[in-house]
Design a protein around this motif. Sequence first.
Motif, short mmCIF file in Angstrom:
data_model
loop_
_atom_site.label_atom_id
_atom_site.label_comp_id
_atom_site.label_asym_id
_atom_site.label_seq_id
_atom_site.Cartn_x
_atom_site.Cartn_y
_atom_site.Cartn_z
N SER A 65 -10.77 -4.47 -5.98
CA SER A 65 -10.00 -3.56 -5.12
C SER A 65 -9.56 -2.33 -5.89
N VAL A 66 -9.27 -2.46 -7.18
CA VAL A 66 -8.92 -1.29 -7.99
C VAL A 66 -10.12 -0.35 -8.07
N LYS A 67 -11.30 -0.90 -8.29
CA LYS A 67 -12.51 -0.07 -8.38
C LYS A 67 -12.85 0.56 -7.03
N VAL A 68 -12.64 -0.17 -5.95
CA VAL A 68 -12.93 0.35 -4.62
C VAL A 68 -12.02 1.53 -4.31
N VAL A 69 -10.76 1.42 -4.67
CA VAL A 69 -9.81 2.49 -4.41
C VAL A 69 -10.27 3.78 -5.07
N GLU A 70 -10.89 3.67 -6.23
CA GLU A 70 -11.35 4.86 -6.95
C GLU A 70 -12.56 5.51 -6.27
N LYS A 71 -13.32 4.77 -5.49
CA LYS A 71 -14.60 5.26 -4.97
C LYS A 71 -14.63 5.59 -3.49
N VAL A 72 -13.60 5.24 -2.73
CA VAL A 72 -13.65 5.43 -1.28
C VAL A 72 -12.70 6.54 -0.84
N PRO A 73 -12.83 7.00 0.39
CA PRO A 73 -11.93 8.03 0.91
C PRO A 73 -10.47 7.57 0.92
N ALA A 74 -9.56 8.52 0.93
CA ALA A 74 -8.13 8.23 0.81
C ALA A 74 -7.60 7.27 1.87
N PRO A 75 -7.92 7.41 3.17
CA PRO A 75 -7.37 6.46 4.15
C PRO A 75 -7.79 5.00 3.89
N VAL A 76 -9.03 4.82 3.49
CA VAL A 76 -9.50 3.47 3.19
C VAL A 76 -8.82 2.97 1.91
N ALA A 77 -8.67 3.84 0.94
CA ALA A 77 -8.01 3.46 -0.31
C ALA A 77 -6.57 3.02 -0.05
N GLU A 78 -5.88 3.73 0.85
CA GLU A 78 -4.51 3.33 1.17
C GLU A 78 -4.48 1.95 1.81
N ARG A 79 -5.44 1.68 2.67
CA ARG A 79 -5.52 0.37 3.32
C ARG A 79 -5.76 -0.72 2.28
N VAL A 80 -6.66 -0.48 1.34
CA VAL A 80 -6.96 -1.46 0.30
C VAL A 80 -5.73 -1.69 -0.56
N ARG A 81 -5.03 -0.61 -0.93
CA ARG A 81 -3.81 -0.74 -1.73
C ARG A 81 -2.77 -1.57 -1.00
N SER A 82 -2.60 -1.31 0.30
CA SER A 82 -1.58 -2.05 1.05
C SER A 82 -1.93 -3.54 1.12
N LEU A 83 -3.21 -3.84 1.28
CA LEU A 83 -3.61 -5.25 1.31
C LEU A 83 -3.43 -5.90 -0.06
N ARG A 84 -3.77 -5.18 -1.11
CA ARG A 84 -3.64 -5.73 -2.46
C ARG A 84 -2.18 -5.99 -2.78
N ASP A 85 -1.29 -5.08 -2.35
CA ASP A 85 0.13 -5.22 -2.66
C ASP A 85 0.80 -6.33 -1.86
N ARG A 86 0.23 -6.72 -0.76
CA ARG A 86 0.82 -7.78 0.05
C ARG A 86 0.73 -9.14 -0.62
N GLY A 87 -0.21 -9.30 -1.50
CA GLY A 87 -0.36 -10.59 -2.16
C GLY A 87 -1.32 -11.48 -1.41
N GLN A 88 -1.05 -12.77 -1.44
CA GLN A 88 -1.99 -13.74 -0.89
C GLN A 88 -1.43 -14.45 0.33
N ASN A 89 -0.54 -13.81 1.09
CA ASN A 89 0.01 -14.48 2.26
C ASN A 89 -0.94 -14.50 3.44
N GLY A 90 -2.05 -13.75 3.35
CA GLY A 90 -3.08 -13.83 4.37
C GLY A 90 -2.83 -12.98 5.59
N GLU A 91 -1.71 -12.27 5.66
CA GLU A 91 -1.42 -11.44 6.82
C GLU A 91 -2.01 -10.06 6.63
N ASP A 92 -2.51 -9.49 7.69
CA ASP A 92 -2.95 -8.10 7.67
C ASP A 92 -2.81 -7.53 9.06
#
Length: 99
Positions: A65-92
């Motif tokens: 997810s860190v590598k993906v954030v570096e390579k994708v457009p900003a809106p997608v990167a924000e989504r990936v960051r938000s999912l990564r920061d949520r942890g492993q509770n499985g909610e999205d």
Amino acid sequence: MRYRLTFIAGLALGYVIGARAGRERYEQLKNSARQFAQNPAVRNTAESAAQSGRDLAGKAYHAVSVKVVEKVPAPVAERVRSLRDRGQNGEDDWGTTNT
């Protein structure tokens, strides 16, 4: 004709005996596999391997997810960051609309 009939009878008898012996061997192997799977040492090893796999998958998820954030457009990167920061509770909230 007599030899042909003897040959066919022998072939049929061999098939029946072989099939019966094969079924018995199959049942023996099946019971051995069941006993092996129910062994506490085997179960503990399988559970620890599964846990190790989950841990490694989590680490790989964060690394990717860190590598993906570096390579994708900003809106997608924000989504990936938000999912990564949520942890492993499985909610999205993928697919929900913000109104």
